[in-house]
Scaffold this motif. Sequence first.
Motif, PDB file in Angstrom:
ATOM      1  N   GLU A  73       0.824  -1.207   0.000  1.00  0.00           N
ATOM      2  CA  GLU A  73       0.000   0.000   0.000  1.00  0.00           C
ATOM      3  C   GLU A  73       0.858   1.256   0.000  1.00  0.00           C
ATOM      4  O   GLU A  73       0.537   2.244  -0.676  1.00  0.00           O
ATOM      5  CB  GLU A  73      -0.941   0.004   1.209  1.00  0.00           C
ATOM      6  CG  GLU A  73      -1.953   1.133   1.171  1.00  0.00           C
ATOM      7  CD  GLU A  73      -3.003   1.043   2.259  1.00  0.00           C
ATOM      8  OE1 GLU A  73      -3.893   1.900   2.264  1.00  0.00           O
ATOM      9  OE2 GLU A  73      -2.939   0.110   3.095  1.00  0.00           O
ATOM     10  N   ALA A  74       1.956   1.223   0.737  1.00  0.00           N
ATOM     11  CA  ALA A  74       2.851   2.384   0.793  1.00  0.00           C
ATOM     12  C   ALA A  74       3.451   2.685  -0.568  1.00  0.00           C
ATOM     13  O   ALA A  74       3.523   3.853  -0.986  1.00  0.00           O
ATOM     14  CB  ALA A  74       3.963   2.141   1.811  1.00  0.00           C
ATOM     15  N   GLU A  75       3.875   1.664  -1.260  1.00  0.00           N
ATOM     16  CA  GLU A  75       4.446   1.867  -2.587  1.00  0.00           C
ATOM     17  C   GLU A  75       3.410   2.461  -3.536  1.00  0.00           C
ATOM     18  O   GLU A  75       3.730   3.329  -4.364  1.00  0.00           O
ATOM     19  CB  GLU A  75       4.991   0.546  -3.132  1.00  0.00           C
ATOM     20  CG  GLU A  75       6.237   0.076  -2.397  1.00  0.00           C
ATOM     21  CD  GLU A  75       6.695  -1.315  -2.811  1.00  0.00           C
ATOM     22  OE1 GLU A  75       7.861  -1.658  -2.559  1.00  0.00           O
ATOM     23  OE2 GLU A  75       5.850  -2.074  -3.374  1.00  0.00           O
ATOM     24  N   HIS A  76       2.160   2.006  -3.404  1.00  0.00           N
ATOM     25  CA  HIS A  76       1.106   2.544  -4.260  1.00  0.00           C
ATOM     26  C   HIS A  76       0.815   4.003  -3.912  1.00  0.00           C
ATOM     27  O   HIS A  76       0.704   4.860  -4.809  1.00  0.00           O
ATOM     28  CB  HIS A  76      -0.161   1.711  -4.126  1.00  0.00           C
ATOM     29  CG  HIS A  76      -1.297   2.237  -4.953  1.00  0.00           C
ATOM     30  ND1 HIS A  76      -1.298   2.217  -6.330  1.00  0.00           N
ATOM     31  CD2 HIS A  76      -2.455   2.852  -4.583  1.00  0.00           C
ATOM     32  CE1 HIS A  76      -2.408   2.770  -6.783  1.00  0.00           C
ATOM     33  NE2 HIS A  76      -3.120   3.160  -5.744  1.00  0.00           N
ATOM     34  N   LEU A  77       0.693   4.303  -2.620  1.00  0.00           N
ATOM     35  CA  LEU A  77       0.432   5.681  -2.207  1.00  0.00           C
ATOM     36  C   LEU A  77       1.548   6.610  -2.667  1.00  0.00           C
ATOM     37  O   LEU A  77       1.286   7.717  -3.167  1.00  0.00           O
ATOM     38  CB  LEU A  77       0.271   5.759  -0.686  1.00  0.00           C
ATOM     39  CG  LEU A  77      -1.009   5.176  -0.091  1.00  0.00           C
ATOM     40  CD1 LEU A  77      -0.913   5.110   1.433  1.00  0.00           C
ATOM     41  CD2 LEU A  77      -2.235   5.993  -0.503  1.00  0.00           C
ATOM     42  N   ALA A  78       2.784   6.164  -2.504  1.00  0.00           N
ATOM     43  CA  ALA A  78       3.924   6.988  -2.891  1.00  0.00           C
ATOM     44  C   ALA A  78       3.959   7.250  -4.392  1.00  0.00           C
ATOM     45  O   ALA A  78       4.532   8.250  -4.842  1.00  0.00           O
ATOM     46  CB  ALA A  78       5.220   6.337  -2.437  1.00  0.00           C
ATOM     47  N   SER A  79       3.336   6.366  -5.159  1.00  0.00           N
ATOM     48  CA  SER A  79       3.319   6.540  -6.616  1.00  0.00           C
ATOM     49  C   SER A  79       2.308   7.590  -7.072  1.00  0.00           C
ATOM     50  O   SER A  79       2.345   8.034  -8.227  1.00  0.00           O
ATOM     51  CB  SER A  79       3.010   5.204  -7.301  1.00  0.00           C
ATOM     52  OG  SER A  79       1.638   4.847  -7.140  1.00  0.00           O
ATOM     53  N   LEU A  80       1.401   8.002  -6.185  1.00  0.00           N
ATOM     54  CA  LEU A  80       0.359   8.957  -6.564  1.00  0.00           C
ATOM     55  C   LEU A  80       0.927  10.344  -6.817  1.00  0.00           C
ATOM     56  O   LEU A  80       0.438  11.079  -7.681  1.00  0.00           O
ATOM     57  CB  LEU A  80      -0.714   9.037  -5.474  1.00  0.00           C
ATOM     58  CG  LEU A  80      -1.498   7.767  -5.175  1.00  0.00           C
ATOM     59  CD1 LEU A  80      -2.469   8.007  -4.022  1.00  0.00           C
ATOM     60  CD2 LEU A  80      -2.248   7.284  -6.411  1.00  0.00           C
ATOM     61  N   ALA A  81       1.935  10.727  -6.043  1.00  0.00           N
ATOM     62  CA  ALA A  81       2.538  12.057  -6.172  1.00  0.00           C
ATOM     63  C   ALA A  81       3.910  12.019  -5.505  1.00  0.00           C
ATOM     64  O   ALA A  81       4.096  11.299  -4.511  1.00  0.00           O
ATOM     65  CB  ALA A  81       1.663  13.125  -5.532  1.00  0.00           C
ATOM     66  N   PRO A  82       4.865  12.789  -6.007  1.00  0.00           N
ATOM     67  CA  PRO A  82       6.217  12.736  -5.449  1.00  0.00           C
ATOM     68  C   PRO A  82       6.337  13.251  -4.028  1.00  0.00           C
ATOM     69  O   PRO A  82       7.315  12.943  -3.341  1.00  0.00           O
ATOM     70  CB  PRO A  82       7.038  13.594  -6.421  1.00  0.00           C
ATOM     71  CG  PRO A  82       6.045  14.469  -7.110  1.00  0.00           C
ATOM     72  CD  PRO A  82       4.787  13.670  -7.192  1.00  0.00           C
ATOM     73  N   ASN A  83       5.348  14.040  -3.577  1.00  0.00           N
ATOM     74  CA  ASN A  83       5.432  14.579  -2.219  1.00  0.00           C
ATOM     75  C   ASN A  83       4.606  13.803  -1.203  1.00  0.00           C
ATOM     76  O   ASN A  83       4.435  14.239  -0.063  1.00  0.00           O
ATOM     77  CB  ASN A  83       5.043  16.062  -2.191  1.00  0.00           C
ATOM     78  CG  ASN A  83       3.748  16.401  -2.913  1.00  0.00           C
ATOM     79  OD1 ASN A  83       3.405  15.773  -3.900  1.00  0.00           O
ATOM     80  ND2 ASN A  83       3.044  17.409  -2.421  1.00  0.00           N
ATOM     81  N   ILE A  84       4.110  12.637  -1.589  1.00  0.00           N
ATOM     82  CA  ILE A  84       3.392  11.780  -0.627  1.00  0.00           C
ATOM     83  C   ILE A  84       4.369  11.180   0.374  1.00  0.00           C
ATOM     84  O   ILE A  84       5.416  10.640   0.007  1.00  0.00           O
ATOM     85  CB  ILE A  84       2.636  10.638  -1.342  1.00  0.00           C
ATOM     86  CG1 ILE A  84       1.403  11.171  -2.072  1.00  0.00           C
ATOM     87  CG2 ILE A  84       2.244   9.537  -0.363  1.00  0.00           C
ATOM     88  CD1 ILE A  84       0.190  11.397  -1.196  1.00  0.00           C
ATOM     89  N   VAL A  85       4.021  11.283   1.644  1.00  0.00           N
ATOM     90  CA  VAL A  85       4.702  10.591   2.735  1.00  0.00           C
ATOM     91  C   VAL A  85       3.716   9.566   3.279  1.00  0.00           C
ATOM     92  O   VAL A  85       2.547   9.885   3.496  1.00  0.00           O
ATOM     93  CB  VAL A  85       5.110  11.576   3.852  1.00  0.00           C
ATOM     94  CG1 VAL A  85       5.724  10.837   5.033  1.00  0.00           C
ATOM     95  CG2 VAL A  85       6.066  12.627   3.314  1.00  0.00           C
ATOM     96  N   VAL A  86       4.177   8.354   3.491  1.00  0.00           N
ATOM     97  CA  VAL A  86       3.282   7.291   3.938  1.00  0.00           C
ATOM     98  C   VAL A  86       3.265   7.250   5.456  1.00  0.00           C
ATOM     99  O   VAL A  86       4.306   7.174   6.105  1.00  0.00           O
ATOM    100  CB  VAL A  86       3.718   5.927   3.382  1.00  0.00           C
ATOM    101  CG1 VAL A  86       2.761   4.837   3.866  1.00  0.00           C
ATOM    102  CG2 VAL A  86       3.765   5.968   1.868  1.00  0.00           C
ATOM    103  N   LYS A  87       2.071   7.305   6.011  1.00  0.00           N
ATOM    104  CA  LYS A  87       1.902   7.270   7.453  1.00  0.00           C
ATOM    105  C   LYS A  87       1.656   5.839   7.890  1.00  0.00           C
ATOM    106  O   LYS A  87       0.740   5.173   7.396  1.00  0.00           O
ATOM    107  CB  LYS A  87       0.701   8.143   7.831  1.00  0.00           C
ATOM    108  CG  LYS A  87       0.889   9.047   9.024  1.00  0.00           C
ATOM    109  CD  LYS A  87      -0.346   9.915   9.190  1.00  0.00           C
ATOM    110  CE  LYS A  87      -0.240  10.782  10.425  1.00  0.00           C
ATOM    111  NZ  LYS A  87      -1.495  11.494  10.659  1.00  0.00           N
ATOM    112  N   LEU A  88       2.467   5.361   8.838  1.00  0.00           N
ATOM    113  CA  LEU A  88       2.302   4.023   9.405  1.00  0.00           C
ATOM    114  C   LEU A  88       2.251   4.131  10.923  1.00  0.00           C
ATOM    115  O   LEU A  88       3.031   4.890  11.515  1.00  0.00           O
ATOM    116  CB  LEU A  88       3.453   3.106   9.004  1.00  0.00           C
ATOM    117  CG  LEU A  88       3.633   2.781   7.524  1.00  0.00           C
ATOM    118  CD1 LEU A  88       4.880   1.911   7.338  1.00  0.00           C
ATOM    119  CD2 LEU A  88       2.411   2.074   6.960  1.00  0.00           C
ATOM    120  N   PRO A  89       1.380   3.368  11.586  1.00  0.00           N
ATOM    121  CA  PRO A  89       1.363   3.365  13.052  1.00  0.00           C
ATOM    122  C   PRO A  89       2.529   2.526  13.581  1.00  0.00           C
ATOM    123  O   PRO A  89       2.887   1.502  12.996  1.00  0.00           O
ATOM    124  CB  PRO A  89       0.026   2.708  13.385  1.00  0.00           C
ATOM    125  CG  PRO A  89      -0.220   1.789  12.221  1.00  0.00           C
ATOM    126  CD  PRO A  89       0.346   2.478  11.014  1.00  0.00           C
TER     127      PRO A  89
END
Length: 228
Positions: A73-89
């Motif tokens: 999921e993180a890899e997919h989210l990061a692919s949406l835009a270059p400034n995406i940071v993935v939030k994980l608990p």
Amino acid sequence: MKFFIDTADLDEIREAQSWGILSGVTTNPSLYAKTGGKLADFEDHMVKICEICDGLPVSAESTAETTEAMIEEAEHLASLAPNIVVKLPVCEASLPATHHLAKEGIRVNMTLVFSAPQALLAARAGARYISPFVGRFDDIAEDGLEQLNTVVTAVKNYSYGYWDEEGGPEIITASVRTPNHVTQAALMGADIATVPFGALKKCVHHPLTDQGLERFAADWAKVTGEAK
């Protein structure tokens, strides 16, 4: 100190951005739900936030529960835009995921941090941002600022290697409720405060400022002959 806005509301983000003070945005599932957003629109919504922010970091939270699913999921989210940071608990599943993602150059904001050991593990695993919470401690009659101070001191005692060139890992003061939370976090040396828009507006105002403005307006009305 940098200011992030803690919201998924596009209008709030636009207004904060217009002030010239915004350094990033943090979101989570609860904040997105408050906008009335639907699952089908989530990715487009994150992209819109990224466009408003013009390259500033935007945290989008993964809801996955296993290491493998978090990475995917993180890899997919990061692919949406270059400034995406993935939030994980912070949890046992997210630490190896963070380690894997850091080696790929994907930034992780490790959230729901409530102790120095959790923060140190997040930093060592490769988190770009670490988000200790303040207000939720206050909710249970504990001192959230004291806990934040412990986290800041512990993390800044060391270097970690992953994000040194970017000045990371950076500590994001989260669950901010009041201007005093911002003040104390800044005095402690926290790098960032992520602030709900309502609390951000409170930071602008002070009773003595408001009184001064009223007095200036009243005195100027005398000068212009507009006084009632």
